[in-house]
Design a protein around this motif. Structure first.
Motif, short mmCIF file in Angstrom:
data_model
loop_
_atom_site.label_atom_id
_atom_site.label_comp_id
_atom_site.label_asym_id
_atom_site.label_seq_id
_atom_site.Cartn_x
_atom_site.Cartn_y
_atom_site.Cartn_z
N UNK A 224 0.53 -1.28 0.27
CA UNK A 224 0.10 -0.04 -0.12
C UNK A 224 1.05 1.26 -0.12
N UNK A 225 1.97 1.19 0.68
CA UNK A 225 3.06 2.38 0.69
C UNK A 225 3.45 2.45 -0.55
N UNK A 226 3.89 1.54 -1.32
CA UNK A 226 4.55 1.54 -2.60
C UNK A 226 3.49 2.18 -3.63
N UNK A 227 2.22 1.68 -3.57
CA UNK A 227 1.24 2.13 -4.47
C UNK A 227 0.80 3.59 -4.42
N UNK A 228 0.97 4.07 -2.72
CA UNK A 228 0.65 5.59 -2.61
C UNK A 228 1.71 6.32 -3.05
N UNK A 229 2.85 5.76 -2.88
CA UNK A 229 4.01 6.57 -3.32
C UNK A 229 4.07 6.90 -4.85
N UNK A 230 3.78 5.75 -5.62
CA UNK A 230 3.65 5.85 -6.97
C UNK A 230 2.66 6.93 -7.32
N UNK B 77 1.83 -16.87 -0.61
CA UNK B 77 0.68 -15.98 -0.84
C UNK B 77 1.32 -14.65 -1.49
N UNK B 78 0.48 -13.95 -2.25
CA UNK B 78 0.80 -12.83 -2.78
C UNK B 78 -0.15 -11.70 -2.32
N UNK B 79 0.19 -10.50 -2.81
CA UNK B 79 -0.41 -8.98 -2.52
C UNK B 79 -0.32 -8.15 -3.58
N UNK B 80 -1.58 -7.81 -4.19
CA UNK B 80 -1.29 -6.65 -5.42
C UNK B 80 -2.42 -5.55 -5.10
N UNK B 81 -2.13 -4.52 -5.33
CA UNK B 81 -2.95 -3.12 -5.01
C UNK B 81 -2.80 -2.38 -6.33
N UNK B 82 -4.13 -2.14 -6.96
CA UNK B 82 -4.03 -1.52 -8.17
C UNK B 82 -5.33 -0.51 -8.18
N UNK C 171 -2.44 2.64 -15.04
CA UNK C 171 -2.82 1.82 -13.73
C UNK C 171 -1.51 2.11 -13.05
N UNK C 172 -1.47 1.81 -11.59
CA UNK C 172 -0.60 1.88 -10.48
C UNK C 172 -0.92 0.60 -9.77
N UNK C 173 -0.03 -0.31 -9.93
CA UNK C 173 -0.17 -1.92 -9.43
C UNK C 173 0.99 -2.44 -8.75
N UNK C 174 1.69 -2.10 -7.71
CA UNK C 174 2.64 -2.70 -7.21
C UNK C 174 2.34 -4.08 -6.66
N UNK D 56 5.09 -1.31 -12.84
CA UNK D 56 4.31 -0.73 -11.91
C UNK D 56 2.78 -0.46 -12.62
N UNK D 57 2.83 -0.24 -13.91
CA UNK D 57 1.38 -0.11 -14.38
C UNK D 57 1.69 0.20 -16.04
#
Length: 340
Positions: A231-237, A311-316, A300-303, A271-272
């Motif tokens: 989430x931090x990486x997503x928000x920074x980008x 497991x994996x986690x992606x936010x886009x 898109x912004x999707x780290x 990242x997108x």
């Protein structure tokens, strides 16, 4: 320089003419533009296409050759990625006095900057997709198969007004969530699973793209920690996005965040990417991307972080580039939701 350009990519043809058929060609010549179609699309082309002459052919190669010869251009550009070697060879053999030159680099970004109508369509597609996803939260529970959840979500998107889905919906639970492009399987969701759902709707020909990651029943400390990091990486980008910023800088904002926590090896993709009439189009937001963002682009912004066999986690989110920042078009708030 070229005197004319031959388009065979049907998405570019739709963008340039409005014709939404599945086969045809477009020659933008010295004096006029000609849309080439076969008899199946004659009525559709005359209803949808604008600013072009419509030419009906019996054989596609014969039609293209006839229109190029009539135009009289001696150097014709073509989209290299949209033409097979067989088609290229047949055209070259028939057009002895015409030079065919690939111009893919020059036209690769023609759809990158969106107009008001295009943005409105993407915004509506995002609204449909986000609404459908929130409506299936109660179905994201232990015992439900990934495949059944994907079918239900796609039905909800169509029921809510989507023409179709942007791509085959991704529902990935447990260890499957560590696969960035997992296909929904017969695996049943279990208590404690991470579930990644990546979906999008098509409206007016335009796509949306959004990924949410959930925990089912409970989340352990490591899952919460990695989610906060992504989430931090997503928000920074996202906060880096504005007109004039190099695409590679946006990628670097997300990638550095994840690398600094020692998880860079688990972020294997860019990242997108741009979104529009195609789900993946210019610009690309990656470490080696060339060029900069411009106002009107939709990206898109999707780290993500994907730990193999765990497991994996992606936010886009899909965002609209503006002069002084960006507007998030997708609707779901990206807090870590634990579904109980």
């Amino acid at each position: 320089a070229v005197e004319a350009i031959l388009f065979l990519d049907m998405i570019n043809i739709r963008y340039l003419t409005g014709f939404a058929g599945s086969e045809g060609a477009l020659l933008i010549g010295q004096e006029e533009a000609t849309l080439l179609i076969d008899g199946r699309y004659a009525t559709q082309a005359r209803q949808e296409a604008h600013g072009v002459k419509v030419f009906e052919y019996q054989d596609r190669i014969d039609g293209i050759v006839a229109v190029i010869l009539e135009d009289g251009s001696k150097t014709v550009g073509f989209e290299a990625q949209a033409i097979s070697y067989d088609t290229y060879t047949r055209l070259k053999n028939r057009l002895k006095g015409t030079k065919l030159r690939p111009v893919s680099d020059e036209i690769s970004t023609i759809r990158a900057i969106k107009g008001e109508r295009e943005i409105a369509a993407i915004r509506k597609a995002a609204e449909i997709s986000s609404g459908a996803l929130t409506s299936v939260y109660d179905f994201i529970r232990p015992g439900v198969r990934e495949r059944d959840l994907a079918v239900d979500l796609e039905f909800k998107m169509r029921h809510n007004g989507a023409e179709g889905v942007s791509f085959a919906t991704i529902v990935a639970s447990g260890t499957n969530s560590a696969l960035p492009h997992a296909a929904p399987s017969s695996r049943k969701i279990e208590d404690g699973d991470v579930v990644v759902i990546d979906c999008g709707a098509v409206y007016g020909g335009y796509h949306s793209d959004e990924t949410c990651t959930f925990a089912v029943g409970q989340a352990n400390d490591r899952q919460k920690e990695v989610y906060r990091l992504v989430k931090e990486a997503h928000d920074r980008a996202r906060d880096t996005v504005r007109a004039g910023v190099p695409c590679s800088v946006v990628d670097r904002a997300a990638r550095t965040c994840i690398e600094d926590r020692g998880l860079g090896a688990y972020f294997p993709h860019g990242t997108g990417h741009g979104v529009g009439l195609a789900i993946h189009e210019a610009p690309r937001i990656a470490a080696k991307s060339k060029g900069a963002l411009e106002a009107g682009m939709v990206v898109t912004i999707e780290p993500g972080v994907y730990i193999p066999d765990i497991w994996g986690i992606r936010i886009e989110d899909t965002v609209l580039v503006k002069e002084d920042g960006c507007e998030v078009l997708t609707k779901i708030v990206k807090d870590f939701i634990i579904l109980t």
